[in-house]
Design a protein around this motif. Structure first.
Motif, short mmCIF file in Angstrom:
data_model
loop_
_atom_site.label_atom_id
_atom_site.label_comp_id
_atom_site.label_asym_id
_atom_site.label_seq_id
_atom_site.Cartn_x
_atom_site.Cartn_y
_atom_site.Cartn_z
N THR A 55 0.82 -1.20 0.00
CA THR A 55 0.00 0.00 0.00
C THR A 55 0.87 1.26 0.00
O THR A 55 2.01 1.25 0.45
CB THR A 55 -0.94 0.04 1.22
OG1 THR A 55 -0.16 0.03 2.42
CG2 THR A 55 -1.87 -1.16 1.21
N LEU B 210 -5.04 0.42 -0.96
CA LEU B 210 -5.47 -0.88 -0.45
C LEU B 210 -6.66 -1.40 -1.24
O LEU B 210 -6.71 -2.59 -1.59
CB LEU B 210 -5.81 -0.77 1.04
CG LEU B 210 -6.31 -2.06 1.71
CD1 LEU B 210 -5.28 -3.17 1.60
CD2 LEU B 210 -6.64 -1.79 3.18
N ASP B 211 -7.63 -0.55 -1.56
CA ASP B 211 -8.82 -1.00 -2.28
C ASP B 211 -8.45 -1.62 -3.62
O ASP B 211 -8.98 -2.68 -3.99
CB ASP B 211 -9.78 0.17 -2.49
CG ASP B 211 -10.46 0.61 -1.21
OD1 ASP B 211 -10.43 -0.17 -0.23
OD2 ASP B 211 -11.01 1.73 -1.18
N LEU C 45 -6.66 -4.96 -3.22
CA LEU C 45 -7.55 -6.05 -2.81
C LEU C 45 -8.27 -6.65 -4.01
O LEU C 45 -8.57 -7.86 -4.03
CB LEU C 45 -8.56 -5.55 -1.78
CG LEU C 45 -8.00 -5.23 -0.40
CD1 LEU C 45 -9.09 -4.67 0.50
CD2 LEU C 45 -7.36 -6.47 0.23
N SER D 12 0.06 -4.14 4.32
CA SER D 12 -0.71 -2.94 4.61
C SER D 12 -0.44 -2.46 6.03
O SER D 12 -0.05 -3.25 6.90
CB SER D 12 -2.21 -3.23 4.44
OG SER D 12 -3.01 -2.16 4.86
N VAL E 85 -8.09 -5.10 6.78
CA VAL E 85 -9.22 -4.89 5.88
C VAL E 85 -10.47 -4.66 6.72
O VAL E 85 -10.76 -5.40 7.66
CB VAL E 85 -9.41 -6.11 4.95
CG1 VAL E 85 -10.64 -5.92 4.07
CG2 VAL E 85 -8.16 -6.31 4.10
N VAL F 116 -15.80 -4.44 3.57
CA VAL F 116 -15.27 -4.90 2.28
C VAL F 116 -15.86 -6.26 1.93
O VAL F 116 -15.87 -7.18 2.76
CB VAL F 116 -13.72 -4.98 2.34
CG1 VAL F 116 -13.16 -5.53 1.03
CG2 VAL F 116 -13.13 -3.60 2.63
N SER G 201 -11.30 -12.06 2.88
CA SER G 201 -9.86 -11.95 3.09
C SER G 201 -9.56 -12.08 4.57
O SER G 201 -10.46 -12.00 5.42
CB SER G 201 -9.33 -10.61 2.57
OG SER G 201 -9.91 -9.54 3.30
N SER H 89 -6.65 -10.71 7.52
CA SER H 89 -5.56 -9.80 7.86
C SER H 89 -4.74 -10.41 8.98
O SER H 89 -5.25 -10.60 10.09
CB SER H 89 -6.11 -8.44 8.28
OG SER H 89 -6.89 -7.85 7.26
N VAL I 262 -2.23 -9.34 4.22
CA VAL I 262 -3.61 -9.64 3.84
C VAL I 262 -3.58 -10.74 2.79
O VAL I 262 -2.90 -10.61 1.76
CB VAL I 262 -4.32 -8.39 3.29
CG1 VAL I 262 -5.79 -8.72 2.98
CG2 VAL I 262 -4.25 -7.25 4.30
#
Length: 309
Positions: A103, A134-135, A138, A151, A155, A159, A163, A165, A277
């Motif tokens: 990120t 990050l978006d 992902l 990151s 997350v 979202v 996922s 983290s 992530v």
């Protein structure tokens, strides 16, 4: 009994439309024309004999059966990725491929330290790094273009992506300045930076929110002269003497050496956390496992202090 074969291209297009909320958005991610995606989704609905979407305004909303298929599709693509990871672990003359997203706000010196165990094999690794928000990272993670995202924040619950983290470590925060500016700020920290020009990460980052809260708790009102998204650019501005900037204490020595700056002070009251992530909770890619295992010994942090005069 006649076997029925599921077309996984149809399933992938359906899954992307469901995740993105529209055919247009799915088309942009897949680089496929909208009529093609629409036709593939209709073929999947004919195959199942069920409607998977209903229209609500301009958006497509999953039906109850669509929700069931979407959950299964997520599991299917997750298992497919696990299969690829397993195959890649077989002995071969080729290096193991590792694609990592980093990120914008992630300190690059921390990222380098975290990635080092994967580079020191075995197995031999060919690393590809991508930097973005990050978006956006992902999205690439969900479509298996990335194996891992590093990151400075986990997350969020809103979202859609399935996922996990994994907390790799945390560090206090140190403040740095070019030598001439650092000399002028010698004194009792953090009062010494109360009237200083500050270079900070942008307001949407976890570190900026933590710093702003810490300033308020300490009744400090430093002048924020620049908010910079990219952590390396932030340090470059600081190196030029344009203000005081923060960085994780865990890489304090590297920051001073690489950017020729001096440490002004440090605090353990502000914590910066770092996450890996992944799509799957269980780590399978050997290089990702090496990164997570190596992080356990990478975050020895000195206590809060003011540098000697």
């Amino acid at each position: 009994m006649q076997l029925q074969w599921l077309n996984y291209h149809h399933l992938l297009y359906f899954w992307m439309v469901a995740r993105e909320g529209s055919i247009a958005a799915a088309g942009r991610e897949l680089l496929v024309a909208e009529p093609t995606i629409s036709g593939q989704v209709k073929e999947l609905e004919r195959f199942f004999g069920e409607k998977l979407f209903v229209r609500s305004g301009r958006r497509l909303v999953l039906t109850e059966m669509g929700k069931v298929v979407f959950d299964y599709a997520g599991d299917i693509f997750s298992l497919g990725r696990q299969m690829l990871d397993t195959v890649r672990q077989r002995p071969t003359d080729r290096p193991l491929r590792l694609s990592v997203g980093v990120t914008d706000a992630m300190p690059k010196l921390v990222a380098r330290r975290l990635l080092a165990p994967a580079m020191h094999g075995p197995p031999r690794v060919e690393l590809t790094c991508h930097e973005d928000t990050l978006d956006k990272l992902l999205v690439d993670l969900s479509t298996f273009r990335l194996d891992l995202v590093l990151s400075d924040a986990p997350v969020g619950g809103g979202v859609k992506l399935k996922s996990h983290s994994h907390l790799l470590g945390e560090s206090g925060v140190s403040f740095f300045a070019a030598p001439a500016l650092a000399r002028r700020l010698q004194g009792k920290f953090p009062a010494s930076i109360a009237d200083a020009d500050l270079l900070l990460p942008t307001e949407e980052t976890a570190l900026r929110r933590a710093l702003d809260q810490w300033f308020r708790s300490r009744s400090l009102r430093p002048r924020v002269v620049a908010s910079i998204e990219d952590s390396a650019l932030l340090k470059t501005f600081g190196q030029a003497g344009l203000g005081v900037f923060p960085a994780p204490t865990v890489v304090e020595k590297e920051v001073c050496r690489q950017y020729q700056v001096k440490m002004v002070g440090r605090t353990s009251e502000v914590r910066e956390r770092f996450y890996a992530v992944t799509v799957d909770r269980k780590l399978r890619h050997p290089a990702v496992v090496a990164i997570c295992d190596g992080a356990k010994g990478a975050f020895h942090v000195a206590p809060a202090a003011t540098p000697p005069r």
